[in-house]
Design an enzyme around this catalytic site. Structure first.
Site, PDB file in Angstrom:
ATOM      1  N   SER A 125      -1.515 -83.649   4.908  1.00 36.40           N
ATOM      2  CA  SER A 125      -1.042 -83.405   6.273  1.00 36.40           C
ATOM      3  C   SER A 125      -1.920 -84.001   7.357  1.00 36.40           C
ATOM      4  O   SER A 125      -1.458 -84.211   8.479  1.00 36.40           O
ATOM      5  CB  SER A 125      -0.902 -81.896   6.528  1.00 36.40           C
ATOM      6  N   ASP A 164      -3.498 -75.726  15.197  1.00 33.90           N
ATOM      7  CA  ASP A 164      -2.927 -74.554  14.546  1.00 33.90           C
ATOM      8  C   ASP A 164      -4.019 -73.955  13.651  1.00 33.90           C
ATOM      9  O   ASP A 164      -5.192 -74.273  13.824  1.00 33.90           O
ATOM     10  CB  ASP A 164      -1.639 -74.896  13.776  1.00 33.90           C
ATOM     11  N   HIS A 190      -5.133 -77.314  11.257  1.00 32.10           N
ATOM     12  CA  HIS A 190      -5.308 -78.708  11.670  1.00 32.10           C
ATOM     13  C   HIS A 190      -5.989 -78.839  13.031  1.00 32.10           C
ATOM     14  O   HIS A 190      -5.639 -78.127  13.973  1.00 32.10           O
ATOM     15  CB  HIS A 190      -3.951 -79.407  11.740  1.00 32.10           C
TER      16      HIS A 190
END
Length: 370
Positions: free
Chosen positions: A53, A345, A348
């Site tokens: 991600s 978040d 991340h």
């Protein structure tokens, strides 16, 4: 564009774990390497990225997984304020990398159906949020494994051969910079959040499994397909991301030491393995990129970098929200100024944090990669 909707397996909740970023480039290096009449030419024809991600610009948008972020408030600081599938408020490390190299401003997702041949020729990302070196990690999250990403890369090579010719395609494959950002989900999700590996492996054995899988990917897959310049990012201090503080950090929400110790052990083994591969593989240039210490320094000294909040993300309460849990229902709790936050978040970093890490990496690693 091909869509990998078939990759469904075990259900998962928020399987996206922070990985820190890579953005390796150096303006000074580029200027020195270019002749005055050719300053606009990038030092590599393309940048090609594999991983999770941290460098997924939207490949998960088109596959059947809950690990997605193609909805607000993700992307609120991206061009046009639109969510693209990047797990961030803005750009991710792969974008910062290609811009600094002068290749282009954004590195697109290979599975973006709007891509043209010109987009492919200067590089793409095959990364899939929540993937890992351990093949089980991607199955748990129903995302693209590294093996799946390699299949897409082979398809990519066929496309550029067909569209640009054998000679140009060969130059791109051989001379491009390859970047691999992977491994955090293995430890934070597969090992510590599920029972599937802990019964058979302790952390030393599990990190051996991860390194073995990583080595095979570098040697038999990437190198075997023609890649020569390969940057490999270390794991970050996983135990310090907000979600791990919430789940394992006690009432004080301190960094979780078991996860950090596991990351440190893996990094040591990975670095040694990369040294070994460089001795073994003729013409290879694999570069181990240590970001653990740099990121830990930001976390421990946030005010030195202009941050005020380090133990929570900007989205929602910042304690656990990520992917589908970070959504418009959290708007009333989401911070107004994400430049004060290290994390966007609960997993991340913000674009600002990525940019700072990029600048810190440049001086140490750009010369080694070029």
């Amino acid at each position: 564009m091909r869509t990998f909707g078939k990759y469904l397996c075990l259900p998962s909740t928020a399987n996206v774990v922070i990985f820190i970023s890579l953005a390796l480039v150096a303006g000074a290096k580029l200027a020195a390497a270019s002749a005055p009449s050719n300053r606009s030419s990038p030092p590599v024809p393309a940048v090609i990225v594999f991983g999770d991600s941290i460098v997924d610009p939207g490949n998960n948008n088109g596959i059947k997984t809950i690990v997605k972020c193609d909805f607000p408030p993700y992307g609120r600081d991206f061009t046009g304020g639109k969510p693209t599938g990047r797990f961030c408020n803005g750009r991710v490390p792969s974008d910062l990398l290609v811009e600094a190299f002068g290749v282009k401003r954004y590195l697109p997702a290979y599975l973006d159906p709007s891509l043209e041949l010109e987009d492919l020729l200067s590089g793409v990302s095959f990364a899939s949020g929540a993937s890992g070196f351990d093949p089980l990690t991607s199955k748990i999250a129903s995302v693209l494994s590294l093996s799946d990403q390699l299949d897409l890369f082979k398809e990519y090579v066929s496309k550029i051969k067909s569209g640009a010719g054998e000679e140009k395609a060969s130059n791109i494959v051989t001379n491009s910079l390859y970047v691999v950002v992977c491994g955090s989900d293995d430890i934070a999700n597969t090992y510590y959040s599920t029972p599937f590996r802990r019964g058979k492996y302790d952390i030393p054995a599990y990190t051996d499994l991860m390194v073995s899988s990583a080595s095979s990917f570098f040697q038999q897959e990437l190198y075997g397909l023609g890649a020569r310049k390969i940057g490999v990012l270390s794991l970050p201090p996983i135990g310090c991301v907000p979600s791990q503080r919430t789940l394992e950090g006690g009432l004080e929400r301190a960094c979780s030491e078991p996860e950090n110790q596991a990351a440190t052990l893996f990094n040591s083994k990975l670095s040694s393995e990369i040294d070994s591969l460089n001795r073994k593989l003729s013409g290879s240039n694999l570069v181990y990129i240590d970001i653990y210490s740099s990121f830990l320094s930001i976390i421990q000294n946030p005010s030195q970098h202009g941050f005020e909040v380090v133990d929570r993300g900007c989205c929602g309460t910042g304690n656990i929200e990520v992917s589908i849990l970070c959504n418009r229902l959290d708007d009333s709790k989401t911070c107004e100024d994400d430049t004060k936050y290290v994390f966007w978040d609960s997993y991340h970093p913000t674009e600002k944090a990525y940019k700072i890490l990029t600048d810190q990496v440049i001086s140490e690693y750009a010369d080694k990669l070029l």
